[in-house]
Enzyme design. Structure first.
Site, PDB file in Angstrom:
ATOM      1  N   LYS A 121      -9.729   2.202  -3.014  1.00  0.00           N
ATOM      2  CA  LYS A 121     -10.186   1.706  -1.717  1.00  0.00           C
ATOM      3  C   LYS A 121     -11.593   2.211  -1.418  1.00  0.00           C
ATOM      4  O   LYS A 121     -11.883   3.404  -1.514  1.00  0.00           O
ATOM      5  CB  LYS A 121      -9.214   2.152  -0.615  1.00  0.00           C
ATOM      6  N   CYS A 132      -5.522  -2.772   2.895  1.00  0.00           N
ATOM      7  CA  CYS A 132      -5.331  -2.647   4.339  1.00  0.00           C
ATOM      8  C   CYS A 132      -6.542  -3.136   5.124  1.00  0.00           C
ATOM      9  O   CYS A 132      -6.943  -4.284   5.061  1.00  0.00           O
ATOM     10  CB  CYS A 132      -4.985  -1.194   4.672  1.00  0.00           C
ATOM     11  N   GLU A 173       0.830  -1.201   0.000  1.00  0.00           N
ATOM     12  CA  GLU A 173       0.000   0.000   0.000  1.00  0.00           C
ATOM     13  C   GLU A 173       0.869   1.259   0.000  1.00  0.00           C
ATOM     14  O   GLU A 173       1.819   1.370   0.774  1.00  0.00           O
ATOM     15  CB  GLU A 173      -0.905  -0.003   1.235  1.00  0.00           C
TER      16      GLU A 173
END
Length: 512
Positions: free
Chosen positions: A340, A391, A283
Site C-alpha cells: 500500500k 482500502c 485486506e
C-alpha cells in the site's frame, strides 16, 4: 460602498444580497443558518441517500447566501457550511476511533471535532476570498469564479497533508444522466459541472435569464458532443471471480486465536468458489505477517490451483532487511506483492511521531506503524494485468491512474469494519464505482465485513454482498483496454477550465 481605488476613480458599489424575506435581505445569522442547511442537504446527494439532484440545489442556496455578504460574514457562512457538510458526512470517524481504535470517549470526540473544524476551513476561506477580492464583480462572472474556486479547493483538499478526497461533489454524478462526464473530465470536472448547474439556478432565481440560459445551453451542447463517445473496449475473455467476505469482527481478529480463526474461516468458505479464475480475500484477511503463515497459505493455494483458481489475499508483509512492515496484497501463485502506497494518517502511521507520541499511546490501533510502498500497482494474474489498491487508496485517482493503460481491471481489497454501521461503507463503495467509471475499468472490491462488490467499467454494480454478512460472492468481470481522457490527463483539464472561469471576474474588476 467599497473604498475608491484611487483619487478621481468612481466608487465600486457592493452587490445587493440575493435572498430576501418580507422585504428585507436575509443576512447575518439567518444567512448563516441557511449555510448550515445547505451543507447538511449536500450530504444527502451522496450514498447511501443518492439524491443527486440536491447537490446543485444545495450549492445554489449557499452561493446565493454568499452574494452580497461582507468578507467577515462570508467567512462565517462558509465555515457554517463546512461544519454542517463534514460534521454530518464524516461522523464515522468518531465511530472508528471510539469502537475500533479503543480511544477514550473524550479523545475520540476531540479528534473528530478537530478534524471537522479543519476541513471546514476550505469552504470558509473560499467564501472569504471570493467576497473580499471579487465581491463587486457582476453576478454571472462572480458565480463562475466561485465555481472555479470550489473545484480548486476540492483538489487541494485531496492533496494537502496527504489529502482527504472524500465526499467530492463530482461523485454525485455517478447515478445521474450526466454520469458520462466522469470518464471525460474526472471527479474534478464533475464538480465543475455540478457547480455550473448551481450557477444556472442562482441566475434563474436572480432573474438573469439570458445569462442562465446561455450557460445552460453551453452545458447541454457540450454534453451532446461528449457523452456518446465510448473510450474503452473489451480486452480478452471475461474472468470468473469469487470474493470471500468473512465478516470477522475487528476485535475478534486480534484475539489470541485470531489467526487460526481467520484461516479456518477463509479457507473453509473458499471451497464454495473453487473453479473460478480469481479468488480474492479482503485486506488483512489473516491478521499476521505473511512469513508466519506462508506454508499453510501456499499449500491451500496449490489446492485451489488444481481447480483452476488463483488466490489473491490481503495480508501484512515484513522486510527483515530494514524491518519495515507493509499492508500488502499477495498473488500467491506468482508470489507477486503490492504494498500500500497511500497510508492513512493516525491509522497506519503517525505523522510527526516525535511530537504526537502521546496520541499514539491513547489509541489502540494494531499495526499502526506501517511503511509506504512504491511502484505502479500493476500485477499480472489470470492472464491479465490488474491495477491493485488497498482500502482508502481507491479514493485517490492519481494512485489508480498509475496502473493504466496496461491494467485490464482494478482490484481493491478493504477492511471497512472500522467504519461500523455508519455512512462510510456506502460512501466507500460509491467512491470505488466512480473510480471504475472514471478509469474505464471493472473493479473487484473485496471487503471483510461489506460491502464487497463486482463493478463493471461503467461503474455499475453487477454483484454485491451485504453489510455485516458472511458470504461468498461470485460473478464475472470483463477486462477492458483503452484510455479514458480522465485516466490519461487526470484533473488538469478541469483545473485549466477553472482558471479560465476566473478571468471574467478579474477582467470586470480591472475595468472597474
Amino acid at each position: 460602498m467599497t473604498r475608491p481605488r484611487g483619487e478621481g476613480s468612481k466608487p465600486v458599489r457592493a452587490p445587493e444580497p440575493l435572498l430576501w424575506l418580507a422585504g428585507r435581505p436575509l443576512t447575518g445569522w439567518s444567512a448563516t443558518g441557511l449555510s448550515v442547511l445547505a451543507g447538511a442537504v449536500l450530504v444527502l446527494a451522496f450514498a447511501p441517500f443518492d439524491l443527486h439532484l440536491l447537490a446543485p440545489l444545495a450549492l445554489a442556496l449557499w452561493f446565493a447566501v454568499l452574494r452580497g455578504a461582507t468578507p467577515r460574514a462570508a467567512l462565517r457562512h462558509g465555515y457554517a457550511f463546512g461544519l454542517a457538510f463534514f460534521g454530518f458526512g464524516v461522523t464515522w470517524i468518531f465511530n472508528s476511533l471510539l469502537i475500533f481504535g479503543d480511544a477514550p470517549w473524550l479523545v475520540a470526540t476531540l479528534v473528530t471535532l478537530l478534524f471537522v473544524l479543519c476541513l471546514a476551513l476550505y469552504p470558509a476561506l473560499l467564501a472569504w476570498s471570493l467576497t473580499r477580492y471579487l465581491g463587486p464583480a457582476p453576478l454571472a462572472s462572480w458565480l463562475l469564479a466561485l465555481v472555479a474556486g470550489f473545484v480548486i479547493l476540492e483538489l487541494l483538499r485531496g492533496w494537502l497533508f496527504s489529502g482527504f478526497p472524500w465526499l467530492l461533489v463530482g461523485h454525485v454524478l455517478l447515478d445521474s444522466p450526466a454520469r458520462g462526464w466522469l470518464p471525460v473530465v474526472g471527479e474534478a470536472g464533475g464538480a465543475l459541472l455540478v457547480g455550473l448547474l448551481a450557477a444556472v439556478l442562482v441566475l434563474a432565481a436572480a432573474r438573469r435569464f439570458s445569462a442562465g440560459a446561455l450557460l445552460l445551453a453551453a452545458l447541454l451542447a457540450a454534453s451532446a458532443a461528449v457523452l456518446p463517445w465510448r473510450w474503452v473496449e473489451p480486452a480478452g475473455p471475461s474472468l470468473s471471480v469469487g470474493i470471500v467476505q468473512g465478516n470477522i469482527e475487528q476485535a475478534r481478529k486480534w484475539e489470541e486465536d485470531g489467526v487460526r480463526h481467520a484461516m479456518s474461516r477463509y479457507t473453509g468458505m473458499s471451497q464454495e468458489a473453487a473453479g473460478v479464475d480469481l479468488l480474492v480475500w479482503p485486506e488483512t484477511a489473516i491478521p499476521a505477517f505473511y512469513f508466519e503463515v506462508d506454508s499453510e497459505l501456499e499449500q491451500f493455494s496449490a489446492t485451489m490451483e488444481e481447480a483452476g483458481t488463483e488466490l489473491v489475499i490481503g495480508i501484512f508483509d515484513y522486510d527483515p532487511v530494514d524491518r519495515s512492515m507493509y499492508n500488502s496484497i499477495r498473488h500467491i501463485p506468482s508470489a507477486a506483492t503490492y504494498d500500500k502506497r497511500q497510508l492513512v494518517p493516525f491509522g497506519e502511521y503517525l505523522p510527526l511521531r516525535d511530537r504526537l507520541a502521546w496520541l499514539d499511546r491513547l489509541l489502540d490501533i494494531p499495526m499502526s506503524d506501517l511503511s509506504a510502498g512504491t511502484g505502479s500497482g500493476r500485477v499480472e494474474m489470470a492472464g491479465q494485468v490488474a491495477g491493485l489498491s488497498i482500502c482508502y487508496e481507491a479514493a485517490y485517482a492519481r494512485r489508480i491512474r498509475t496502473a493504466l493503460p496496461e491494467a485490464g481491471f482494478l482490484l481493491n481489497v478493504s477492511n471497512d469494519a472500522w467504519f461500523g454501521a455508519t455512512l462510510a461503507p456506502h460512501q466507500h463503495l460509491q467512491i470505488a464505482r466512480v473510480r471504475s467509471l472514471e478509469m474505464g475499468r471493472p473493479m473487484i472490491r473485496s471487503t471483510n465485513t461489506g460491502i464487497s462488490a463486482l463493478i463493471d467499467a461503467e461503474g455499475r454494480v453487477t454483484a454485491q454482498a451485504g453489510l455485516f454478512t458472511s458470504e461468498v460472492l461470485r460473478g464475472e468481470i470483463q477486462p477492458q483496454q483503452g484510455h479514458t481522457p480522465a485516466a490519461r490527463f487526470g484533473p488538469w483539464p478541469a483545473v485549466l477550465l477553472a482558471l479560465l472561469l476566473l478571468l471574467p471576474a478579474l477582467r470586470s474588476l480591472r475595468r472597474a
